[in-house]
Design an enzyme around this catalytic site. Structure first.
Site, mmCIF file in Angstrom:
data_model
loop_
_atom_site.group_PDB
_atom_site.id
_atom_site.type_symbol
_atom_site.label_atom_id
_atom_site.label_comp_id
_atom_site.label_asym_id
_atom_site.label_seq_id
_atom_site.Cartn_x
_atom_site.Cartn_y
_atom_site.Cartn_z
ATOM 1 N N HIS A 1 0.863 -1.180 0.000
ATOM 2 C CA HIS A 1 0.000 0.000 0.000
ATOM 3 C C HIS A 1 0.903 1.233 0.000
ATOM 4 C CE1 HIS A 1 1.009 -0.401 4.230
ATOM 5 N NE2 HIS A 1 0.411 0.723 4.544
ATOM 6 N N ASP B 1 5.507 5.374 4.982
ATOM 7 C CA ASP B 1 6.556 4.536 5.580
ATOM 8 C C ASP B 1 6.838 3.271 4.765
ATOM 9 O OD1 ASP B 1 3.920 3.829 6.529
ATOM 10 O OD2 ASP B 1 4.834 2.525 8.032
ATOM 11 N N HIS C 1 -6.533 -2.935 5.391
ATOM 12 C CA HIS C 1 -5.818 -1.762 5.898
ATOM 13 C C HIS C 1 -6.328 -0.512 5.178
ATOM 14 C CE1 HIS C 1 -2.575 0.272 7.943
ATOM 15 N NE2 HIS C 1 -2.045 0.710 6.825
ATOM 16 N N ASP D 1 0.801 -3.995 6.126
ATOM 17 C CA ASP D 1 -0.066 -3.540 7.214
ATOM 18 C C ASP D 1 -1.460 -4.137 7.051
ATOM 19 O OD1 ASP D 1 2.154 -2.021 7.649
ATOM 20 O OD2 ASP D 1 1.157 -0.072 7.506
HETATM 21 ZN ZN LIG Z 1 3.026 1.120 7.901
HETATM 22 ZN ZN LIG Z 2 -0.075 1.552 6.477
#
Ligand SMILES: [Zn+2]
Ligand SMILES: [Zn+2]
Length: 309
Positions: A60, A64, A142, A213
């Site tokens: 995604h 980060d 997520h 995530d």
């Molecule tokens: Zn993350």
């Molecule tokens: Zn994320």
């Protein structure tokens, strides 16, 4: 040889001990990169991961997980790389990565192909056909169409029994190779010998699953069925389980429940909150109460994935 090296294991932001998300998977000399958080190229140098890679997989597009691609592509360009690169990511990848790749460089001197993937896709190689394994794309929870990736090796031939081959009168040499490939061989005396009985049943390949995530969810359990290695995010501990729910993340215990339900062999927790940067013992303890074969990743940690037999 199949191994994974964790290049970044911190959630949301880097800490002194941990960089943001990235993981290199090396299989038979080929390197694949999963995520490329800010600073990943330096982590690659630090931990001896080859720059000779041609594919990066994104789960995604939170900052980060992908900001490092800008600098990495630029460095590869400075190294006069000529080989093309393929970037995979969920919906939005084309627009977002195209923007990222235009930042700070006049021109990327090699071809970069961006491919959008969706759950259910099976990724073949962009160049030679991927003959020994495939990469399955699965849904994660997520938001924003996030996905995870499962590397699945194809079945291997069964075990060859040289004693049985000799007993059947097959001389050592090229005929053994044919039997190993499952072929029937003809002998000098006119007899034919089948591989069956000399070569055992086909053996499963290895499976490595990378969630990115996610909340714990059925799609991940399905994708991780019998996985040799499940790499699941565990941003929080039990005391922050409400926060995990609100922010679309998992607790260590929830990750362990997924590993247990999937009957995975081993679980590695990653993407840990900054509060666990120095010691993630609490996360390991909570997870092991549910699933014993759990470790928490650290930057620079390499885990080998052997064949189960
Ligand atoms: Zn993350
Ligand atoms: Zn994320």
């Amino acid at each position: 040889m199949l191994s994974v090296t964790f290049l970044g294991t911190s959630a949301a932001r880097p800490t002194v001990e941990r960089n943001v998300s990235a993981m290199a998977l090396v299989r038979e000399g080929e390197t694949l990169l999963f995520e490329c958080g800010e600073g990943t190229q330096r982590q690659m140098m630090r931990y001896g991961v080859s720059f000779a890679l041609s594919e990066i997989f994104f789960t995604h597009f939170h900052a980060d997980h992908f900001l490092g691609v800008i600098g990495l592509i630029r460095t590869l360009g400075l190294q006069t790389r000529a080989e093309p690169m393929t970037l995979y990511g969920p919906k939005g990848a084309k627009k977002l990565l195209a923007q990222a790749l235009q930042l700070g460089v006049e021109r990327v001197p090699f071809e970069v192909d961006v491919r959008e993937v969706k759950p259910g896709d099976i990724i073949g190689s962009n160049r030679a056909p991927r003959t020994a394994y495939q990469i399955d794309v699965f849904a994660t929870e997520h938001g924003g169409g996030s996905v995870g990736y499962a590397l699945k090796e194809h079945e291997r031939p069964g075990r060859f029994d040289p004693e049985k081959a000799r007993a059947a009168g097959v001389p050592e040499g090229p005929l053994w190779g044919k039997l190993q490939r499952g072929e029937t061989v003809g002998l000098a005396d006119g007899r034919t010998v089948k591989a069956e009985g000399i070569v055992g049943p086909t053996r499963p390949g290895r499976v490595v699953v990378f969630t990115g995530d996610t909340r714990p969810c059925a799609a991940v359990v399905d994708a991780a069925q019998g996985a040799d290695l499940l790499i699941h995010e565990a941003t929080f501990g039990e005391e922050e389980k409400e926060r995990a729910k609100e922010t679309g993340h998992s607790t260590a215990r929830e990750a362990a429940q997924v590993a247990l339900a999937a009957k995975a062999r081993r679980l590695v927790l990653s993407h840990v909150s900054a509060r666990y940067s120095i010691s993630a013992d609490e996360l390991v303890k909570e997870a092991r109460e549910v699933f014993k074969e759990t470790v928490v990743a650290k930057d620079g940690m390499t885990i080998e994935v052997p064949f189960p037999d």
